[in-house]
Structure formats: C-alpha cells, structure tokens
Design a protein around this motif. Structure first.
Motif, PDB file in Angstrom:
ATOM      1  N   ALA A   1       1.501   5.545   0.180  1.00 29.27           N
ATOM      2  CA  ALA A   1       1.126   6.677   1.187  1.00 29.27           C
ATOM      3  C   ALA A   1      -0.550   6.986   0.782  1.00 29.27           C
ATOM      4  CB  ALA A   1       2.058   7.929   1.079  1.00 29.27           C
ATOM      5  N   ASN A   2      -1.045   6.881  -0.207  1.00 28.94           N
ATOM      6  CA  ASN A   2      -2.199   7.562  -0.802  1.00 28.94           C
ATOM      7  C   ASN A   2      -3.342   6.308  -0.689  1.00 28.94           C
ATOM      8  OD1 ASN A   2      -1.840   5.696  -2.894  1.00 28.94           O
ATOM      9  ND2 ASN A   2      -1.745   7.524  -4.313  1.00 28.94           N
ATOM     10  N   ARG A   3      -2.872   4.978   0.109  1.00 28.99           N
ATOM     11  CA  ARG A   3      -3.716   4.058   0.320  1.00 28.99           C
ATOM     12  C   ARG A   3      -3.871   3.368  -0.999  1.00 28.99           C
ATOM     13  NH1 ARG A   3      -5.099   3.487   5.309  1.00 28.99           N
ATOM     14  NH2 ARG A   3      -4.957   5.285   6.890  1.00 28.99           N
ATOM     15  N   ASP A   4      -3.256   3.466  -2.282  1.00 31.33           N
ATOM     16  CA  ASP A   4      -3.457   2.513  -3.068  1.00 31.33           C
ATOM     17  C   ASP A   4      -2.881   1.370  -2.891  1.00 31.33           C
ATOM     18  OD1 ASP A   4      -4.951   4.646  -4.532  1.00 31.33           O
ATOM     19  OD2 ASP A   4      -3.575   5.475  -5.855  1.00 31.33           O
ATOM     20  N   GLU A   5      -3.498   0.290  -3.483  1.00 31.81           N
ATOM     21  CA  GLU A   5      -2.749  -1.038  -3.194  1.00 31.81           C
ATOM     22  C   GLU A   5      -2.478  -1.659  -4.566  1.00 31.81           C
ATOM     23  OE1 GLU A   5      -4.901  -3.898  -0.755  1.00 31.81           O
ATOM     24  OE2 GLU A   5      -5.363  -2.221   0.785  1.00 31.81           O
TER      25      GLU A   5
ATOM     26  N   GLU B   1       6.905  -2.442   6.900  1.00 32.15           N
ATOM     27  CA  GLU B   1       6.920  -1.106   6.768  1.00 32.15           C
ATOM     28  C   GLU B   1       8.297  -0.314   6.411  1.00 32.15           C
ATOM     29  OE1 GLU B   1       5.645   2.778   9.486  1.00 32.15           O
ATOM     30  OE2 GLU B   1       4.736   0.640   9.826  1.00 32.15           O
TER      31      GLU B   1
ATOM     32  N   MET C   1       1.023  -1.051   0.067  1.00 27.36           N
ATOM     33  CA  MET C   1      -0.030   0.003   0.019  1.00 27.36           C
ATOM     34  C   MET C   1       0.964   1.251   0.155  1.00 27.36           C
ATOM     35  SD  MET C   1      -2.910   1.010   2.566  1.00 27.36           S
ATOM     36  CE  MET C   1      -2.164   1.374   3.892  1.00 27.36           C
TER      37      MET C   1
END
Length: 202
Positions: free
Chosen positions: A34-38, A76, A32
């Motif tokens: 930072a913009n939460r796109d996976e 992470e 994922m």
C-alpha cells in the motif's frame, strides 16, 4: 487434465478462502504494498479466489496488494493471513475475472500435457500491457488479451480461434497458430524475439 471447480463446501462464498480448488504453483513476479514499496515474490499456491505468496515483503493484515505474476498478469487483493516469510491475499475480482483466472490456472496446471513449443525453450515474461491485436494473413484483425509471453511465442485469449498453422501477427511480431486450448490459442513466433521487440508489452 486438471480442471478447476468450486470446492464442495456450502459455507464459504466464492470469494472466500477455500471456496475454490487450489493448486500448487511456482510463479515469480513483483508485488507492491500500500505504501508503494515493491518486492520480488513467488506465488506458491493459487486458486481463482486467493493466492499464497512467498516474499520478503511484510504487509499488514487487511493491506491492499497489487502483484504482477508470470503467466497470470495483474492481481489485486487484500491480505487475509500472515505467516513467516509468506502471506495469503484474497483476490478482489469480478466473476468474469475469476473465470479467466481459473482458465489460466487450468492451462498452467496442464501445460506439460499441452506441450506448448515455448514451454521448454524460454522463460515466460509478465506482460504489463495485455490488450493487443491479432492480425490474420487476409488482414482481418481481432482484439485479444495476452495470457503470457516469451521470446519464442505467446498464449492469447481470443474469441475467434484461427486454425492451427494459420500465419498471424501479434502486434508487429509474425508467427503461426500452433495450439488451441480452453481460453484461446498459442502462437509460435517465426523467429526468436529480442526483449526490445517485446518491449511494448512489458
């Protein structure tokens, strides 16, 4: 047997690139941005300090990445290098986490020698819930952490190592201890589990 050691280099600190011995791997997962796109991804090369990912994701230098990788679990870090269709992240982890990751990578690198029963039968799954409980036949319970999971078995990090052949329950799944390794024990389930049976961990 493969074993991780700090590279012989007086310059970099342990969390910097090249401070750890690296190993080629081929571990799939999801990451994922930072913009939460996976995006799907593959860890191509790893050490306890950094990971080289192949992925359609296009992060920026310095961007925070969260990934879930088979055999390894949650990682992470921040992007330190960019290449075509690939990038490297520097892992953000405590010294204890790095030690555990080194043990996991050692186990992965040596799995052909360890000969775990599930290696050749079922793909391993990425557990999202890693903390669980191991129950012995006499009712004793021990907190443990999933290293990886498949339909036919699991590898767990546990301080108390029951003898090989000991009947156990991992959560609600019955099985037995079939192998000891550096970080814990391997369990072979009594029967092939369904993905639904493993749902509490995935």
């Amino acid at each position: 047997m493969f074993s991780f050691q700090h590279a012989q280099n007086n310059g970099p600190k342990p969390h910097q690139e090249s401070a750890f011995q690296r190993v080629s791997v081929n571990l799939s997962g999801r990451l994922m941005l930072a913009n939460r796109d996976e995006f799907d991804c593959t860890a191509v090369d790893m050490s306890p300090g950094d990971v080289l990912f192949s992925s359609p994701a296009r992060p920026r230098a310095g961007e925070r990445i969260i990934a879930y990788i088979e055999h390894v679990g949650r990682l992470e870090g921040t992007v330190s290098r960019l290449a075509e269709h690939a990038f490297v992240i520097q892992l953000n982890a405590t010294e204890r986490k790095r030690e555990k990751l080194a043990a996991q990578l050692t186990w992965i690198a040596n799995k052909h020698e360890l000969g775990l029963p599930e290696d050749r039968r079922h793909d391993r799954l990425v557990p999202r819930k890693v903390l669980t409980e191991l129950t012995l036949g006499n009712g004793e319970k021990y907190a443990c952490r999933l290293i990886d999971l498949s339909l036919s078995g699991a590898a767990i990090d546990v301080e108390n190592r029951p003898a090989i052949g000991t009947p156990v329950k991992l959560g609600t799944m019955k099985g037995k201890i079939v192998r000891h390794f550096q970080e814990g024990v391997a369990i072979e389930f009594s029967g092939i589990q369904s993905r639904e049976a493993l749902a509490e961990f995935l």
